[in-house]
Design a protein around this motif. Structure first.
Motif, PDB file in Angstrom:
ATOM      1  N   GLN A   1       0.819  -1.287   0.141  1.00 41.31           N
ATOM      2  CA  GLN A   1      -0.103   0.030  -0.044  1.00 41.31           C
ATOM      3  C   GLN A   1       0.747   1.196   0.112  1.00 41.31           C
ATOM      4  O   GLN A   1       0.500   2.248  -0.668  1.00 41.31           O
ATOM      5  CB  GLN A   1      -0.857  -0.150   1.156  1.00 41.31           C
ATOM      6  N   VAL A   2       1.917   1.258   0.747  1.00 43.04           N
ATOM      7  CA  VAL A   2       2.822   2.517   0.639  1.00 43.04           C
ATOM      8  C   VAL A   2       3.333   2.700  -0.683  1.00 43.04           C
ATOM      9  O   VAL A   2       3.356   3.704  -0.994  1.00 43.04           O
ATOM     10  CB  VAL A   2       3.969   2.358   1.982  1.00 43.04           C
ATOM     11  N   ALA A   3       4.099   1.622  -1.261  1.00 40.07           N
ATOM     12  CA  ALA A   3       4.365   1.638  -2.608  1.00 40.07           C
ATOM     13  C   ALA A   3       3.348   2.161  -3.608  1.00 40.07           C
ATOM     14  O   ALA A   3       3.729   2.981  -4.551  1.00 40.07           O
ATOM     15  CB  ALA A   3       4.991   0.261  -3.119  1.00 40.07           C
TER      16      ALA A   3
ATOM     17  N   ASP B   1       3.649   5.584  -5.758  1.00 38.85           N
ATOM     18  CA  ASP B   1       3.430   5.570  -7.419  1.00 38.85           C
ATOM     19  C   ASP B   1       2.390   6.622  -7.879  1.00 38.85           C
ATOM     20  O   ASP B   1       2.571   7.328  -8.793  1.00 38.85           O
ATOM     21  CB  ASP B   1       2.917   4.286  -7.660  1.00 38.85           C
ATOM     22  N   MET B   2       1.411   6.747  -7.032  1.00 40.45           N
ATOM     23  CA  MET B   2       0.310   7.678  -7.276  1.00 40.45           C
ATOM     24  C   MET B   2       0.994   8.996  -7.150  1.00 40.45           C
ATOM     25  O   MET B   2       0.423  10.251  -7.733  1.00 40.45           O
ATOM     26  CB  MET B   2      -0.901   7.674  -6.257  1.00 40.45           C
ATOM     27  N   GLN B   3       1.900   9.231  -6.347  1.00 42.82           N
ATOM     28  CA  GLN B   3       2.470  10.647  -6.260  1.00 42.82           C
ATOM     29  C   GLN B   3       3.450  10.900  -7.117  1.00 42.82           C
ATOM     30  O   GLN B   3       4.346  11.786  -7.037  1.00 42.82           O
ATOM     31  CB  GLN B   3       2.946  10.713  -4.664  1.00 42.82           C
ATOM     32  N   GLY B   4       3.749   9.921  -8.048  1.00 35.76           N
ATOM     33  CA  GLY B   4       4.900  10.059  -8.927  1.00 35.76           C
ATOM     34  C   GLY B   4       6.197   9.551  -8.497  1.00 35.76           C
ATOM     35  O   GLY B   4       7.172   9.762  -9.082  1.00 35.76           O
ATOM     36  N   GLY B   5       6.178   8.802  -7.574  1.00 35.43           N
ATOM     37  CA  GLY B   5       7.416   8.151  -6.857  1.00 35.43           C
ATOM     38  C   GLY B   5       8.139   9.295  -5.799  1.00 35.43           C
ATOM     39  O   GLY B   5       9.394   8.857  -5.405  1.00 35.43           O
TER      40      GLY B   5
ATOM     41  N   ALA C   1       7.108  13.113   0.839  1.00 32.31           N
ATOM     42  CA  ALA C   1       6.247  12.268   0.382  1.00 32.31           C
ATOM     43  C   ALA C   1       5.122  12.144   1.506  1.00 32.31           C
ATOM     44  O   ALA C   1       3.994  11.549   1.053  1.00 32.31           O
ATOM     45  CB  ALA C   1       6.691  10.620   0.493  1.00 32.31           C
ATOM     46  N   GLY C   2       5.219  12.861   2.695  1.00 34.39           N
ATOM     47  CA  GLY C   2       4.079  12.984   3.538  1.00 34.39           C
ATOM     48  C   GLY C   2       3.907  11.605   4.298  1.00 34.39           C
ATOM     49  O   GLY C   2       4.541  10.774   4.691  1.00 34.39           O
TER      50      GLY C   2
END
Length: 256
Positions: free
Chosen positions: A182-184, A188-192, A235-236
């Protein structure tokens, strides 16, 4: 012993028992917080000094008042107050020890150190949970964001993540695997941005301390991972969700 003396002894004993019961239910006075009731009905503790401000919002009551056993609400309320007092005391220890140069900097910039705490409430069949968002600014490059969660059973006792699962189960491995995925995916949704595989692996390794900030929300466990634990600050934070049905084979009987 006369009848009058016997009655007096009984009365004194009852007073002592009642006093002990109240102390057990409500806790010691030092755990209390000064507060005002704000518009939405929450309690709010505020302090505003020359060099720092504090604002802490917390619930005026919990659903244990109607759902829990006798005394559960008071025990939970006392635990919440004691936990928030710890945050306040730690913050004040830092704010009260700043140097004169730092005081001069704050004055010149017209800024103050700050502690802000808000919360979200959750519930399930077995538990009442609170997630506290803690934001601390003590003059660093950016404020520090962290979590503190409290999960109460119907007796008002706090519950750890391990308490949900059968002894000897592989719950940490199961949760770690789900958290890794889930973290990965969220990265990915944040563009890495902020992704680092070794940091992710360490931050969600099967260790109890990596998943200590959790709540039980209806049909799932929610785990809160603060900035820096599993990725760079940019990344927050992350939230991992584990449906109870996915781990029902290792849950203790009656957990819901």
């Amino acid at each position: 012993m006369s009848r009058t003396t016997s009655v007096a002894v009984v009365v004194i004993a009852l007073v002592i028992i009642a006093t002990g019961a109240l102390a057990y239910l409500h806790g010691s006075p030092e755990n209390s917080l000064s507060y005002a009731v704000i518009e939405n009905g929450d309690r709010q503790h505020r302090e505003d000094t020359q060099y720092y401000t504090i604002q802490v919002n917390y619930p005026a009551t919990t659903s244990l008042a109607t759902r829990g056993s006798w005394g559960a609400e008071s025990r939970a309320e006392n635990t919440i107050a004691a936990t928030l007092n710890d945050f306040i005391s730690q913050f004040k220890d830092t704010a009260d020890s700043i140097s004169q140069d730092e005081k001069d900097r704050l004055t010149a910039a017209n800024i103050k150190y700050s502690l802000d705490v808000g919360y979200h409430a959750y519930s399930s069949g077995s538990f009442v949970s609170y997630e506290f968002d803690v934001f601390t600014d003590t003059g660093g490059a950016h404020p520090i964001s962290s979590y503190k969660t409290l999960v109460f059973d119907m007796n008002g006792a706090t519950v750890s993540l391990a308490d949900l699962f059968t002894p000897g189960s592989d719950y940490l491995d199961r949760i770690s695997q789900a958290a890794q995925q889930q973290v990965a995916a969220q990265l990915d949704m944040q563009g890495g941005d902020g992704a680092d595989q070794s940091m992710i692996s360490d931050g969600v390794a099967p260790k109890a301390e990596n998943f200590e900030n959790f709540v039980v929300d209806s049909d799932r466990i929610r785990i809160f991972i603060p900035p820096y634990q599993a990725a760079a600050y940019a990344a927050g934070s992350f939230e991992v969700q584990i449906p109870l049905v996915d781990v029902k084979d290792i849950l203790k009987p009656g957990i819901n």
